[in-house]
Design a protein around this motif. Structure first.
Motif, mmCIF file in Angstrom:
data_model
loop_
_atom_site.group_PDB
_atom_site.id
_atom_site.type_symbol
_atom_site.label_atom_id
_atom_site.label_comp_id
_atom_site.label_asym_id
_atom_site.label_seq_id
_atom_site.Cartn_x
_atom_site.Cartn_y
_atom_site.Cartn_z
ATOM 1 N N GLY A 126 0.777 -1.229 0.000
ATOM 2 C CA GLY A 126 0.000 0.000 0.000
ATOM 3 C C GLY A 126 0.808 1.278 0.000
ATOM 4 N N TYR A 127 2.133 1.174 0.099
ATOM 5 C CA TYR A 127 2.970 2.372 0.111
ATOM 6 C C TYR A 127 3.322 2.776 -1.319
ATOM 7 C CZ TYR A 127 3.573 1.491 5.099
ATOM 8 O OH TYR A 127 3.352 1.292 6.434
ATOM 9 N N ASP A 128 3.365 4.061 -1.601
ATOM 10 C CA ASP A 128 3.770 4.551 -2.911
ATOM 11 C C ASP A 128 5.041 5.390 -2.758
ATOM 12 O OD1 ASP A 128 2.885 6.857 -1.705
ATOM 13 O OD2 ASP A 128 1.078 7.054 -2.939
ATOM 14 N N PHE A 129 5.472 5.989 -3.868
ATOM 15 C CA PHE A 129 6.721 6.747 -3.854
ATOM 16 C C PHE A 129 6.538 8.189 -3.384
ATOM 17 C CE2 PHE A 129 7.416 3.313 -6.837
ATOM 18 C CZ PHE A 129 8.665 2.859 -6.473
ATOM 19 N N GLY A 130 5.298 8.586 -3.142
ATOM 20 C CA GLY A 130 5.072 9.940 -2.666
ATOM 21 C C GLY A 130 5.465 10.972 -3.701
ATOM 22 N N SER A 131 6.276 11.903 -3.304
ATOM 23 C CA SER A 131 6.727 12.951 -4.225
ATOM 24 C C SER A 131 7.855 12.508 -5.140
ATOM 25 C CB SER A 131 7.197 14.177 -3.417
ATOM 26 O OG SER A 131 8.271 13.818 -2.546
ATOM 27 N N ILE A 132 8.437 11.328 -4.891
ATOM 28 C CA ILE A 132 9.537 10.823 -5.715
ATOM 29 C C ILE A 132 8.956 10.155 -6.956
ATOM 30 C CG2 ILE A 132 11.528 9.284 -5.782
ATOM 31 C CD1 ILE A 132 11.664 9.503 -2.750
ATOM 32 N N PRO A 133 9.432 10.443 -8.138
ATOM 33 C CA PRO A 133 8.911 9.794 -9.346
ATOM 34 C C PRO A 133 9.177 8.289 -9.315
ATOM 35 C CG PRO A 133 10.195 11.757 -9.893
ATOM 36 C CD PRO A 133 10.426 11.492 -8.444
ATOM 37 N N ARG A 134 8.223 7.531 -9.809
ATOM 38 C CA ARG A 134 8.383 6.077 -9.831
ATOM 39 C C ARG A 134 9.493 5.687 -10.808
ATOM 40 N NH1 ARG A 134 6.908 1.570 -12.577
ATOM 41 N NH2 ARG A 134 6.044 2.793 -14.287
ATOM 42 N N PRO A 135 10.405 4.801 -10.407
ATOM 43 C CA PRO A 135 11.481 4.402 -11.326
ATOM 44 C C PRO A 135 10.923 3.588 -12.485
ATOM 45 C CG PRO A 135 11.528 3.062 -9.338
ATOM 46 C CD PRO A 135 10.530 4.146 -9.089
ATOM 47 N N GLU A 136 11.557 3.708 -13.632
ATOM 48 C CA GLU A 136 11.169 2.955 -14.814
ATOM 49 C C GLU A 136 12.129 1.786 -15.000
ATOM 50 O OE1 GLU A 136 11.019 5.481 -18.169
ATOM 51 O OE2 GLU A 136 9.336 6.684 -17.426
ATOM 52 N N PHE A 137 11.545 0.637 -15.283
ATOM 53 C CA PHE A 137 12.340 -0.564 -15.441
ATOM 54 C C PHE A 137 12.806 -0.702 -16.889
ATOM 55 C CE2 PHE A 137 9.509 -1.243 -11.849
ATOM 56 C CZ PHE A 137 10.410 -1.623 -10.864
ATOM 57 N N ALA A 138 13.692 -1.686 -17.112
ATOM 58 C CA ALA A 138 14.316 -1.811 -18.431
ATOM 59 C C ALA A 138 13.294 -2.105 -19.514
ATOM 60 C CB ALA A 138 15.384 -2.911 -18.395
ATOM 61 N N ASP A 139 12.276 -2.927 -19.202
ATOM 62 C CA ASP A 139 11.307 -3.265 -20.233
ATOM 63 C C ASP A 139 10.286 -2.163 -20.477
ATOM 64 O OD1 ASP A 139 10.054 -3.482 -17.838
ATOM 65 O OD2 ASP A 139 9.092 -5.400 -18.229
ATOM 66 N N GLU A 140 10.426 -1.022 -19.799
ATOM 67 C CA GLU A 140 9.551 0.113 -20.028
ATOM 68 C C GLU A 140 10.213 1.191 -20.879
ATOM 69 O OE1 GLU A 140 6.764 0.181 -16.081
ATOM 70 O OE2 GLU A 140 8.763 1.035 -15.873
ATOM 71 N N HIS A 141 11.458 0.963 -21.285
ATOM 72 C CA HIS A 141 12.181 1.927 -22.112
ATOM 73 C C HIS A 141 12.180 1.471 -23.565
ATOM 74 C CE1 HIS A 141 13.939 4.482 -18.931
ATOM 75 N NE2 HIS A 141 13.932 3.384 -18.211
ATOM 76 N N ASN A 142 12.246 2.412 -24.459
ATOM 77 C CA ASN A 142 12.397 2.119 -25.881
ATOM 78 C C ASN A 142 13.873 2.112 -26.247
ATOM 79 O OD1 ASN A 142 9.618 1.939 -26.547
ATOM 80 N ND2 ASN A 142 9.463 4.168 -26.525
ATOM 81 N N PHE A 143 14.269 1.106 -27.013
ATOM 82 C CA PHE A 143 15.643 0.992 -27.477
ATOM 83 C C PHE A 143 15.634 0.889 -28.997
ATOM 84 C CE2 PHE A 143 15.631 -0.724 -23.174
ATOM 85 C CZ PHE A 143 16.725 -0.095 -22.611
ATOM 86 N N ALA A 144 16.818 1.037 -29.577
ATOM 87 C CA ALA A 144 16.964 0.945 -31.026
ATOM 88 C C ALA A 144 18.282 0.268 -31.357
ATOM 89 C CB ALA A 144 16.902 2.336 -31.664
ATOM 90 N N SER A 145 18.304 -0.423 -32.492
ATOM 91 C CA SER A 145 19.517 -1.115 -32.918
ATOM 92 C C SER A 145 19.539 -1.211 -34.436
ATOM 93 C CB SER A 145 19.592 -2.514 -32.301
ATOM 94 O OG SER A 145 20.733 -3.216 -32.770
#
Length: 349
Positions: A126-145
């Motif tokens: 039930g706890y959230d990050f409050g005023s701190i932005p939630r971290p983004e995990f690797a599978d939530e980023h866009n990559f290119a190759s």
């Protein structure tokens, strides 16, 4: 005098018999539930008569015996059936308790609803990050190759040309936009090219399913557009496979298959066998393609990786045309089979 002696003898016999009875009862095995149930239907009249006989014997000697002699206790008034019923009921309760415990254990092992005080699935409680932005995990980023697998100069008996084969993608681990392109430059012009724009979705750890369109262009023959669908991935024993089916105009259906394998002679010197073939369901005379197996090629390329991202190579490749495609090539004065020597560069970033 004689009667006094007899009383003493009887008292001594009774005294000695009591310990043996206790020892016999102690060594008896524990009664089962069935034996206890059988005791409930036993006739206790004989037991009462035996007890009365013992009482009479004790009464005979009690008038003349000393206080050291102790009379036998009368068990005829005890309710043994009640004791057996209580013991039987206790054993049944124990079995029921054991069954409930084993049943609950099997149910807990099989799963079920989580208890009320269980942790939340994301372990946040039930706890959230409050005023701190939630971290983004690797599978939530866009990559290119971008991978240029072949950028090579091709030498045959009659001609020199340049061939390229590349693949680029943009997206995440599960969903990506993929661009595949290959073609031949000859005489400073793009003789023919094939470009595919696909949506790729991961269906397993090493496999992607791909759907999109393909466009074939050429300087000398008509262009063609196809609907493409296929799979690409890494098969067991590290074979890289790419199989794609195509549906085109006028009901034409095609299939392209590519396979590669990398044999590490050293950590930097790598030998790569490669195989490719094309099949079509209907002939396309305007493009010089027949039905069935159209053409196939197999080759070997030896590269040296100065870095993983950069590797020059040399190799040899054999190409053959089959069926009606072979007939079309012969009519145009082209070779139906040829050996190619290649030298090029493989790079990616």
């Amino acid at each position: 005098m004689n009667s006094k002696r007899m009383n003493l003898i009887v008292a001594a016999i009774m005294t000695l018999s009591v310990p043996s009875v206790w020892a016999e009862e102690a060594t008896k095995p524990t009664m089962t539930e069935t034996e206890m149930g059988a005791m409930q239907g036993m006739d206790h009249s004989n037991m009462n008569s035996d007890a009365n006989a013992m009482d009479s014997m004790s009464e005979m000697g009690s008038s003349k015996m000393n206080n050291d002699a102790r009379p036998a206790e009368d068990h005829s008034g005890h309710d043994m059936s009640g004791s057996s019923e209580q013991a039987s009921q206790g054993m049944k309760d124990m079995r029921q308790d054991d069954g409930m415990e084993s049943g609950s254990m099997s149910m807990s092992m099989q799963g079920g609803e989580a208890p009320a005080d269980a942790r939340s699935p994301d372990y946040s409680d039930g706890y959230d990050f409050g005023s701190i932005p939630r971290p983004e995990f690797a599978d939530e980023h866009n990559f290119a190759s971008l991978m240029v697998d072949r950028f090579e100069n091709v030498k045959t008996d009659k001609n020199n040309s340049v061939t390229y084969d590349m693949q680029a993608w943009f997206g995440r681990d599960y969903n990506r936009a993929v661009l595949k392109s290959e073609g031949d430059y000859d005489g400073g012009k793009l003789q023919e090219a094939s470009t595919e724009l696909l949506w790729s979705h991961a269906i397993a750890s090493y496999w992607d399913v791909q759907v999109g369109v393909r466009y074939d262009s050429s300087e000398e023959v008509p262009d063609r557009t196809w609907l493409a669908f296929g799979v690409q991935g890494l098969a067991p024993y590290w074979f890289e496979l790419d199989a794609t089916g195509y549906v085109g105009e006028e009901g034409r259906v095609g299939l392209a298959f590519e396979g590669e394998y990398e044999l590490l002679l050293t950590q930097k010197l790598i030998l790569q066998p490669r195989f490719e073939m094309d099949l079509y369901s209907r002939r396309d005379a305007a493009r010089g393609l027949g039905s069935g197996l159209s053409e196939a090629s197999a080759g070997l390329r030896l590269r040296y990786e100065f870095k993983r991202e950069l590797a020059p190579y040399i190799g040899v490749e054999w190409e053959n045309k089959f069926g009606e495609t072979k007939d079309f090539a012969r009519d145009e004065g082209e070779d139906t089979s040829e050996t190619r020597f290649v030298a090029g560069l493989r790079f990616w970033f």
